[in-house]
Design an enzyme around this catalytic site. Structure first.
Site, PDB file in Angstrom:
ATOM      1  N   THR A 107       0.869  -1.196   0.000  1.00 15.48           N
ATOM      2  CA  THR A 107       0.000   0.000   0.000  1.00 15.48           C
ATOM      3  C   THR A 107       0.899   1.238   0.000  1.00 15.48           C
ATOM      4  O   THR A 107       0.994   1.944   0.997  1.00 15.48           O
ATOM      5  CB  THR A 107      -0.871   0.037   1.260  1.00 15.48           C
ATOM      6  N   THR A 144      -0.095  -3.113   5.536  1.00 11.59           N
ATOM      7  CA  THR A 144      -0.231  -1.977   6.470  1.00 11.59           C
ATOM      8  C   THR A 144      -1.319  -1.069   5.927  1.00 11.59           C
ATOM      9  O   THR A 144      -1.228  -0.604   4.789  1.00 11.59           O
ATOM     10  CB  THR A 144       1.096  -1.213   6.570  1.00 11.59           C
ATOM     11  N   VAL A 179       7.813  -7.749   9.173  1.00 10.59           N
ATOM     12  CA  VAL A 179       9.063  -8.320   8.646  1.00 10.59           C
ATOM     13  C   VAL A 179      10.006  -7.214   8.204  1.00 10.59           C
ATOM     14  O   VAL A 179       9.600  -6.122   7.869  1.00 10.59           O
ATOM     15  CB  VAL A 179       8.778  -9.254   7.442  1.00 10.59           C
ATOM     16  N   LYS A 231      -0.026  -1.542  14.494  1.00  8.29           N
ATOM     17  CA  LYS A 231       1.007  -1.566  13.448  1.00  8.29           C
ATOM     18  C   LYS A 231       1.459  -0.150  13.098  1.00  8.29           C
ATOM     19  O   LYS A 231       2.651   0.135  13.040  1.00  8.29           O
ATOM     20  CB  LYS A 231       0.475  -2.253  12.191  1.00  8.29           C
ATOM     21  N   ASN A 235       5.373   2.072  14.427  1.00 16.47           N
ATOM     22  CA  ASN A 235       6.326   2.804  13.576  1.00 16.47           C
ATOM     23  C   ASN A 235       6.274   4.296  13.847  1.00 16.47           C
ATOM     24  O   ASN A 235       7.294   4.980  13.812  1.00 16.47           O
ATOM     25  CB  ASN A 235       6.056   2.490  12.108  1.00 16.47           C
ATOM     26  N   ARG A 238       8.471   4.983  16.765  1.00 18.66           N
ATOM     27  CA  ARG A 238       9.913   4.973  16.452  1.00 18.66           C
ATOM     28  C   ARG A 238      10.286   6.287  15.766  1.00 18.66           C
ATOM     29  O   ARG A 238      11.294   6.900  16.081  1.00 18.66           O
ATOM     30  CB  ARG A 238      10.245   3.779  15.569  1.00 18.66           C
ATOM     31  N   GLY A 286      14.429   7.559   6.318  1.00 18.47           N
ATOM     32  CA  GLY A 286      13.898   7.065   5.026  1.00 18.47           C
ATOM     33  C   GLY A 286      13.182   5.754   5.258  1.00 18.47           C
ATOM     34  O   GLY A 286      12.808   5.434   6.384  1.00 18.47           O
ATOM     35  N   CYS A 289       8.545   2.201   5.967  1.00 19.02           N
ATOM     36  CA  CYS A 289       7.615   2.117   7.095  1.00 19.02           C
ATOM     37  C   CYS A 289       7.429   3.471   7.781  1.00 19.02           C
ATOM     38  O   CYS A 289       6.344   4.028   7.811  1.00 19.02           O
ATOM     39  CB  CYS A 289       8.141   1.129   8.128  1.00 19.02           C
ATOM     40  N   ARG A 367      14.561   3.191  -0.578  1.00 18.19           N
ATOM     41  CA  ARG A 367      13.190   3.722  -0.629  1.00 18.19           C
ATOM     42  C   ARG A 367      13.067   4.952   0.263  1.00 18.19           C
ATOM     43  O   ARG A 367      13.464   4.943   1.417  1.00 18.19           O
ATOM     44  CB  ARG A 367      12.199   2.654  -0.146  1.00 18.19           C
ATOM     45  N   ARG A 446      26.101  11.337   9.867  1.00 17.79           N
ATOM     46  CA  ARG A 446      25.835  10.063  10.564  1.00 17.79           C
ATOM     47  C   ARG A 446      26.899   9.734  11.613  1.00 17.79           C
ATOM     48  O   ARG A 446      27.138   8.567  11.923  1.00 17.79           O
ATOM     49  CB  ARG A 446      25.756   8.904   9.539  1.00 17.79           C
TER      50      ARG A 446
HETATM   51  N1  SAJ Z   1      17.229   6.229  11.938  1.00 13.20           N
HETATM   52  C1  SAJ Z   1      17.806   7.330  12.587  1.00 13.20           C
HETATM   53  N2  SAJ Z   1      18.122   7.210  13.898  1.00 13.20           N
HETATM   54  C2  SAJ Z   1      17.890   6.053  14.586  1.00 13.20           C
HETATM   55  C3  SAJ Z   1      17.289   4.951  13.917  1.00 13.20           C
HETATM   56  C4  SAJ Z   1      16.974   5.059  12.581  1.00 13.20           C
HETATM   57  O1  SAJ Z   1      18.042   8.380  11.988  1.00 13.20           O
HETATM   58  O2  SAJ Z   1      18.204   5.996  15.776  1.00 13.20           O
HETATM   59  C5  SAJ Z   1      16.873   6.368  10.531  1.00 13.20           C
HETATM   60  C6  SAJ Z   1      17.619   5.387   9.650  1.00 13.20           C
HETATM   61  O3  SAJ Z   1      18.816   5.984   9.167  1.00 13.20           O
HETATM   62  C7  SAJ Z   1      16.629   5.167   8.515  1.00 13.20           C
HETATM   63  C8  SAJ Z   1      15.273   5.339   9.168  1.00 13.20           C
HETATM   64  O4  SAJ Z   1      15.494   6.027  10.401  1.00 13.20           O
HETATM   65  O5  SAJ Z   1      16.790   6.150   7.528  1.00 13.20           O
HETATM   66  C9  SAJ Z   1      14.518   4.047   9.454  1.00 13.20           C
HETATM   67  O6  SAJ Z   1      15.390   3.232  10.163  1.00 13.20           O
HETATM   68  P1  SAJ Z   1      14.826   1.900  10.894  1.00 13.20           P
HETATM   69  O7  SAJ Z   1      15.960   1.319  11.660  1.00 13.20           O
HETATM   70  O8  SAJ Z   1      13.577   2.210  11.606  1.00 13.20           O
HETATM   71  O9  SAJ Z   1      14.564   0.897   9.690  1.00 13.20           O
HETATM   72  P2  SAJ Z   1      13.198   0.528   9.002  1.00 13.20           P
HETATM   73  O10 SAJ Z   1      12.568   1.704   8.359  1.00 13.20           O
HETATM   74  O11 SAJ Z   1      13.511  -0.652   8.164  1.00 13.20           O
HETATM   75  O12 SAJ Z   1      12.230   0.121  10.203  1.00 13.20           O
HETATM   76  C10 SAJ Z   1      11.961  -1.234  10.447  1.00 13.20           C
HETATM   77  C11 SAJ Z   1      10.559  -1.313  11.007  1.00 13.20           C
HETATM   78  N3  SAJ Z   1      10.193  -2.711  11.089  1.00 13.20           N
HETATM   79  C12 SAJ Z   1       8.993  -3.100  10.576  1.00 13.20           C
HETATM   80  O13 SAJ Z   1       8.205  -2.334  10.060  1.00 13.20           O
HETATM   81  C13 SAJ Z   1       8.704  -4.537  10.702  1.00 13.20           C
HETATM   82  C14 SAJ Z   1      10.534  -0.721  12.403  1.00 13.20           C
HETATM   83  O14 SAJ Z   1       9.247  -0.991  13.007  1.00 13.20           O
HETATM   84  C15 SAJ Z   1      11.590  -1.336  13.259  1.00 13.20           C
HETATM   85  O15 SAJ Z   1      11.544  -0.724  14.549  1.00 13.20           O
HETATM   86  C16 SAJ Z   1      12.943  -1.052  12.622  1.00 13.20           C
HETATM   87  O16 SAJ Z   1      12.950  -1.714  11.341  1.00 13.20           O
HETATM   88  C17 SAJ Z   1      14.065  -1.639  13.499  1.00 13.20           C
HETATM   89  O17 SAJ Z   1      13.913  -1.520  14.742  1.00 13.20           O
HETATM   90  O18 SAJ Z   1      15.027  -2.112  12.931  1.00 13.20           O
END
Ligand code: SAJ
Length: 475
Positions: A107, A144, A179, A231, A235, A238, A286, A289, A367, A446
C-alpha cells in the site's frame, strides 16, 4: 454458538490456505504456512502481469524471486514446492476451495506529496477474494492499512462481491506483518504476532491460522482496528523517538555543545521503571515504514466517527516528528552551505561528493532515502553533485558510483549521508589528497568520523549535533 461459529465448526480445522501478493511479505508467509504439518497445502496467487507474472513459473520451479540475502528462504521454498505443499497460480478461482486467505499486497503512497496511500492493488486483491468467497472462510489482511480499513472498506467490498455477511458467513481479520528485509523468516517466526478479528470468532479463527508458524513469538489477539492502530503506532513511535533526538541535536548545535555527550548522559539514567528511548540523530529518516505509517494513523483517527479531544489548533506531535525528521536533509544542506561560506565559496559551482544513497546503513534499500531531498537542494543551488554508494547500484535519474576516489576527486565538500561501515575507515589525509583542496569541507550526517582528525588537517567541519565543533578555527 452464532452462525459463523457453526460454519467454522462444520468446516473443521484450517487445511487449505491462499496468499495473495507474492512479494517480500507474501512469499515467506506462504512457505511458512506450507511448512506447517497441520496445513495440507498453500496457493500463492500472483496476477500474470507483465511486471510480475514471471514469478509464477519461477516459484513453481522452486526458485525464490526475491533478491537479496534471505537466510533459509530459498531452501524452504524449494522444499515445500517439491513436497507439493506450495504452488503459485494466476487462477484466482481456486480461492473458492480454501479455508483461509491472506492478502499481503503493498500500500505505497500514490505520490509522497499528498501522503494518500494507493490502495488500488489491495482493493483488486480484496475484490478477487470476494468473488470466490465461500461460507466459513477466513480472510486476513496483512498489508499496512489505515486504521478502520478492515472493518470499513475491506468488509464492504468482500460483502458486495460475495453477497455474504462478514462475521456471520465468513471470518475477517487483520494481522499486520512485522518483517524486515534480510530477516523475513526469522521475523515471522520470532516476532509476536498481532491478530485482530472483526469479532471474537474471527479473532479465534485467525489465531488458529498464525499460531502454527510462530516458534518464539506468541499471538496477541485484539480487535481488527486495534491491530491496525498497533502496526501504524509502533512505527509512529519509532519515528517520534528519532525526531526527539534529531531536535535535541539541533538544539545542541545552537547551544554549542556535543549532542553525543548529552545522549550518553540521558541514556545513563537507568533503573527499574525508568525508560529513556534515546535513539541516534542523523541526516534524516527514510524507508518504507516510518515515512508513511504516521500518516496512516493520522488518517485513521480522522475517518473514525468518534470525537477527538485534542489541544486546540495544536499540530499532532506525530506529524511534527515527521516534519523534524524531514527537515534533517535540509539542515545537512544548510551545514554544507555554511561551511563553504566560511572559505568564501557558495553552493553554486561547488562540487559536492555525497557519500551514501541507501536509507539505512549497509543496505541497498533506498526507498524514500533522505539523500534524495539533499541532492535536489544542491542541484537547485547549481552545485555539481556526485553520489557514492557501495550497495545501491541504480536509482531512477541518479548516477551512483561505487568508486569512492572518483566521487571524492576535486570535491569542494564531502558529505556523509549514510553510515555504511566502509565510510568509517575514510582517513583525513586521503580525502585531502584526493580533493586536492587546501581546506576541503567535511559534513558528517551520521557521526562517522572523528572531527579533530579532519579539523587538524585544515578541513572545514560541520556535523549534525556537534555544536562543540561546528565553529572551529580553520587551520
Ligand atoms: N534512523 C535514525 N536514527 C535512529 C534509527 C533510525 O536516523 O536511531 C533512521 C535510519 O537511518 C533510517 C530510518 O530512520 O533512515 C529508518 O530506520 P529503521 O531502523 O527504523 O529501519 P526501518 O525503516 O527498516 O524500520 C523497520 C521497522 N520494522 C517493521 O516495520 C517490521 C521498524 O518498526 C523497526 O523498529 C525497525 O525496522 C528496526 O527496529 O530495525
Amino acid at each position: 454458538m452464532n452462525k459463523l461459529e457453526k460454519l467454522l465448526k462444520e468446516r473443521g480445522p484450517i487445511k487449505k490456505i491462499g496468499v495473495l501478493g507474492m512479494g517480500y511479505v507474501g512469499i515467506p508467509a506462504a512457505v511458512l504456512f506450507a511448512d506447517a504439518p497441520c496445513f495440507d497445502n498453500v496457493f500463492g496467487f500472483q496476477r500474470n502481469s507483465k511486471s510480475s507474472g514471471y514469478k509464477i513459473d519461477m516459484i513453481n520451479r522452486g526458485e525464490c524471486p526475491l533478491k537479496g540475502e534471505e537466510p533459509g528462504l530459498d531452501d524452504l521454498l524449494a522444499r515445500v514446492v517439491k513436497a507439493g505443499k506450495f504452488e503459485c497460480t494466476p487462477d484466482f478461482s481456486k480461492i473458492s476451495e480454501l479455508d483461509a486467505v491472506t492478502l499481503a499486497i503493498q500500500t505505497p503512497f500514490a505520490n509522497p506529496k499528498d501522503l494518500e496511500p494507493d490502495f488500488s492493488a489491495l482493493i483488486d486483491g480484496i475484490r478477487n477474494v470476494g468473488k470466490y468467497l465461500r461460507p466459513g472462510m477466513l480472510v486476513v489482511l496483512e498489508s499496512t492499512i489505515t486504521p478502520g480499513t478492515t472493518e470499513g472498506m475491506a468488509k464492504q467490498i468482500l460483502e458486495e462481491e460475495s453477497g455474504l455477511k462478514a462475521g456471520e458467513d465468513f471470518a475477517l481479520a487483520h494481522a499486520p506483518e512485522r518483517v524486515m528485509v534480510g530477516r523475513l523468516l526469522k521475523n515471522i517466526r520470532e516476532h509476536d504476532r498481532i491478530v485482530g478479528g472483526i469479532d471474537e470468532a474471527s479473532t479465534r479463527r485467525a489465531v488458529e491460522l498464525y499460531s502454527p508458524v510462530l516458534t518464539v513469538g506468541k499471538v496477541i489477539p485484539m480487535s481488527a482496528t486495534a491491530a491496525e492502530v498497533t502496526k501504524t503506532a509502533e512505527n509512529t513511535f519509532r519515528d517520534l523517538q528519532i525526531a526527539a533526538i534529531n531536535q535535541l541535536a539541533l538544539y545542541c548545535e545552537a547551544m554549542g555543545i556535543n549532542v553525543y555527550d548529552v545522549r550518553t548522559g540521558v541514556d545513563s539514567l537507568k533503573g527499574e521503571g525508568i525508560t529513556r528511548a534515546v535513539l541516534w540523530p542523523g541526516a534524516g529518516v527514510g524507508g518504507h515504514c516510518l515515512t508513511k505509517d504516521t500518516y496512516h494513523l493520522e488518517r485513521g483517527v480522522k475517518i473514525g466517527n468518534g470525537h477527538l479531544d485534542y489541544p486546540e489548533g495544536a499540530d499532532s506531535i506525530y506529524v511534527l516528528a515527521r516534519k523534524v525528521n524531514d527537515f534533517m536533509p535540509v539542515h545537512l544542506y544548510n551545514l554544507t552551505a555554511a561551511a563553504l561560506e566560511r572559505i568564501g565559496k557558495s553552493m553554486k559551482g561547488s562540487k559536492i561528493a555525497m557519500l551514501g544513497w541507501a536509507f539505512i546503513r549497509d543496505s541497498d534499500d533506498a526507498r524514500n532515502t533522505p539523500s534524495e531531498p539533499y541532492r535536489n537542494l544542491c542541484l537547485k543551488a547549481d552545485a555539481e553533485v556526485m553520489v557514492h554508494d557501495p550497495y545501491v547500484v541504480n536509482y531512477p535519474g541518479v548516477e551512483i558510483s561505487d568508486d569512492l576516489e572518483k566521487v571524492v576527486r576535486d570535491a569542494d565538500a564531502v558529505v556523509f549521508l549514510a553510515g555504511h561501515s566502509a565510510y568509517f575507515d575514510v582517513k583525513a589525509d586521503w580525502v585531502k589528497k584526493v580533493t586536492g583542496k587546501a581546506n576541503p569541507v567535511l559534513i558528517d550526517g551520521r557521526n562517522v568520523i572523528e572531527p579533530d582528525e579532519f579539523i587538524s588537517k585544515g578541513f572545514v567541519y560541520k556535523g549534525i549535533g556537534r555544536g562543540d565543533k561546528n565553529e572551529h578555527l580553520i587551520l
